[in-house]
Design a protein around this motif. Sequence first.
Motif, PDB file in Angstrom:
ATOM      1  N   THR A 157       0.858  -1.178   0.000  1.00 13.33           N
ATOM      2  CA  THR A 157       0.000   0.000   0.000  1.00 13.33           C
ATOM      3  C   THR A 157       0.898   1.233   0.000  1.00 13.33           C
ATOM      4  OG1 THR A 157      -1.754  -1.130   1.216  1.00 13.33           O
ATOM      5  CG2 THR A 157      -1.756   1.273   1.269  1.00 13.33           C
ATOM      6  N   ASN A 158       0.613   2.191  -0.888  1.00  9.94           N
ATOM      7  CA  ASN A 158       1.392   3.425  -1.004  1.00  9.94           C
ATOM      8  C   ASN A 158       0.646   4.580  -0.357  1.00  9.94           C
ATOM      9  OD1 ASN A 158       3.716   3.150  -3.491  1.00  9.94           O
ATOM     10  ND2 ASN A 158       2.115   1.588  -3.423  1.00  9.94           N
ATOM     11  N   VAL A 159       1.321   5.344   0.508  1.00  8.21           N
ATOM     12  CA  VAL A 159       0.717   6.504   1.142  1.00  8.21           C
ATOM     13  C   VAL A 159       1.655   7.698   1.008  1.00  8.21           C
ATOM     14  CG1 VAL A 159      -0.672   5.202   2.792  1.00  8.21           C
ATOM     15  CG2 VAL A 159       1.655   5.884   3.406  1.00  8.21           C
ATOM     16  N   GLN A 160       1.072   8.874   0.882  1.00 11.82           N
ATOM     17  CA  GLN A 160       1.848  10.108   0.825  1.00 11.82           C
ATOM     18  C   GLN A 160       2.195  10.533   2.244  1.00 11.82           C
ATOM     19  OE1 GLN A 160       0.366  13.368  -1.736  1.00 11.82           O
ATOM     20  NE2 GLN A 160       0.651  14.662   0.084  1.00 11.82           N
ATOM     21  N   VAL A 161       3.479  10.713   2.511  1.00 11.38           N
ATOM     22  CA  VAL A 161       3.947  11.090   3.839  1.00 11.38           C
ATOM     23  C   VAL A 161       4.074  12.590   3.981  1.00 11.38           C
ATOM     24  CG1 VAL A 161       5.898  10.915   5.433  1.00 11.38           C
ATOM     25  CG2 VAL A 161       5.104   8.877   4.216  1.00 11.38           C
ATOM     26  N   SER A 162       4.596  13.255   2.949  1.00 14.05           N
ATOM     27  CA  SER A 162       4.814  14.699   3.029  1.00 14.05           C
ATOM     28  C   SER A 162       3.497  15.442   2.930  1.00 14.05           C
ATOM     29  CB  SER A 162       5.763  15.158   1.918  1.00 14.05           C
ATOM     30  OG  SER A 162       5.272  14.769   0.645  1.00 14.05           O
TER      31      SER A 162
END
Length: 523
Positions: free
Chosen positions: A369-374
């Motif tokens: 699963t890919n999530v945006q951290v910034s």
Amino acid sequence: MKNRYTLLLLLSLATGTAQAQTFTNVIVENSAYDGECTVLINPANTQNVIASRNADLLFRSFDGGLTWQDTNMTGFSSQTIIGDVALAADQSGKMYFQALDGQYLFRNFVSNNSGVTWGTETAFGDVGWTEDKNWLTCDRVTGSAYNGRVYCAWTRRSNGQPNDYGYIFLNSTSDGGQTWSARETLDVVMNQLVPPIGTGLACGPGGSINVTWGGGTPNRIYFKKSTDGGLTWQATPVIVDNNVQPAANYYAGINHPISFSAQFTSLACDVSGGAYNGNLYCVWDDIRNGTDNADIFLAKSTDGGTTWTTQRINNDVSTRNQVVPTVAVDPSSGWVYVSYLDARTNLGGSDDSLHYYLAFSSDGGQTFTNVQVSNQLSTTSYIHSDYMGMDAINGHIGCLWVGGLQSTGSKMWYAPIQQSQLVGIAEEDSDKTPPLLLYPATPNPAIDFTAFDFQLAENDNVTLTITDINGRAITTLLSKAAYTSGRHQVRMQHSEYRLAAGMYVATITTGKHTASRKFTVYK
């Protein structure tokens, strides 16, 4: 030496995010002119985090990364430190710092007080050579005969002269950094434009030390291991992946919007004792999907490095760049984490927008699963970096990156993340791989052949046709051919179809979906 405490910034979620969770972003440094940075969570105290960036800055936190103090490591050194910073720690929390000095030797320091002060200064390498691209790791595997041993893998770059050589070397210390072993030669390549470079290091079960690197022979990532603390090694390296497409040479950039890429690898091993114990994970970026479309790839081995399978990690459907990946495995849970810079929101033209992303897997790398951290957008046209930072231990994940607006300058950011925050997060539908995805043709333009990569979400019958730019039929490469779900490739030799120079269109059709890509033939 100076101290500086930074303020916690909680920023609003940027448009186009691929997550439902907003992560805390902390400014570690307000003016970070160099993007090469790394981070380490103390295994003996997860509230103690240290970070470093070129040329010689060290940052330390005692509250899990919410506030930071900094110092110049040259203040502890008899020589000026110029960069290529690397960090490691043993189970007790003893910390190791390493960087190149002004003579291009690797200068090493040890801290027994959570990174406040550093001593036990040592150095290795040879004056007159270009020693470069070092990485550190420490054996923290329970029951390992070599627990506490620190390893450094590095490159001696060819100076570009005829018959010059490039090397991959490895040194180790088993006495807490007081002395270093004689170097072992893992690879040597003569007179190559791309030297063997970019080592990944990971300790595994039973005291194994595992190393990956790229370059030397183009289009390959290599692997070697030792099971006796680095005393002996496999005679022949294993090929991890032989379809790697790096930039034309080590210094060449990938075209806008991210003007750098190097064939660096990052390596991690599962030592959790769980279902995937011993799995090895190697990540890198390459442009096999198009010169302006670098992607993040992960190769996994479930048999100690004997065989590997490769998969794409970033989940975007854009043709924008994803670069500079780092991989880590939490030794307490076996969760796999891959962090990277991502330009999926880039609109082209003068837009050079970037975000920092984290991909995670709880099933041994089978799904991510890919999530945006910034939380804040970066619009930096050029970020000098061979690597950025990420670490994971005991349910704590720390992401460190450099970014910012051109109007305000680049900053170094840290995101302290808990595994519990990631449970139940799902990617937005807009970022999931569609039922049919046709990647850009490669190479493009091409002289001899063109390859078409496509991906199916489920088993289907596939028709692949080629037309000229005016829609006139040239040939049918596939006609309702049965394919399983996943990624596939079809190659077309131009001579077989007497293709003249010009532009053509490849169209893939399944039972319900169609996708097309243009490609150009040169003579």
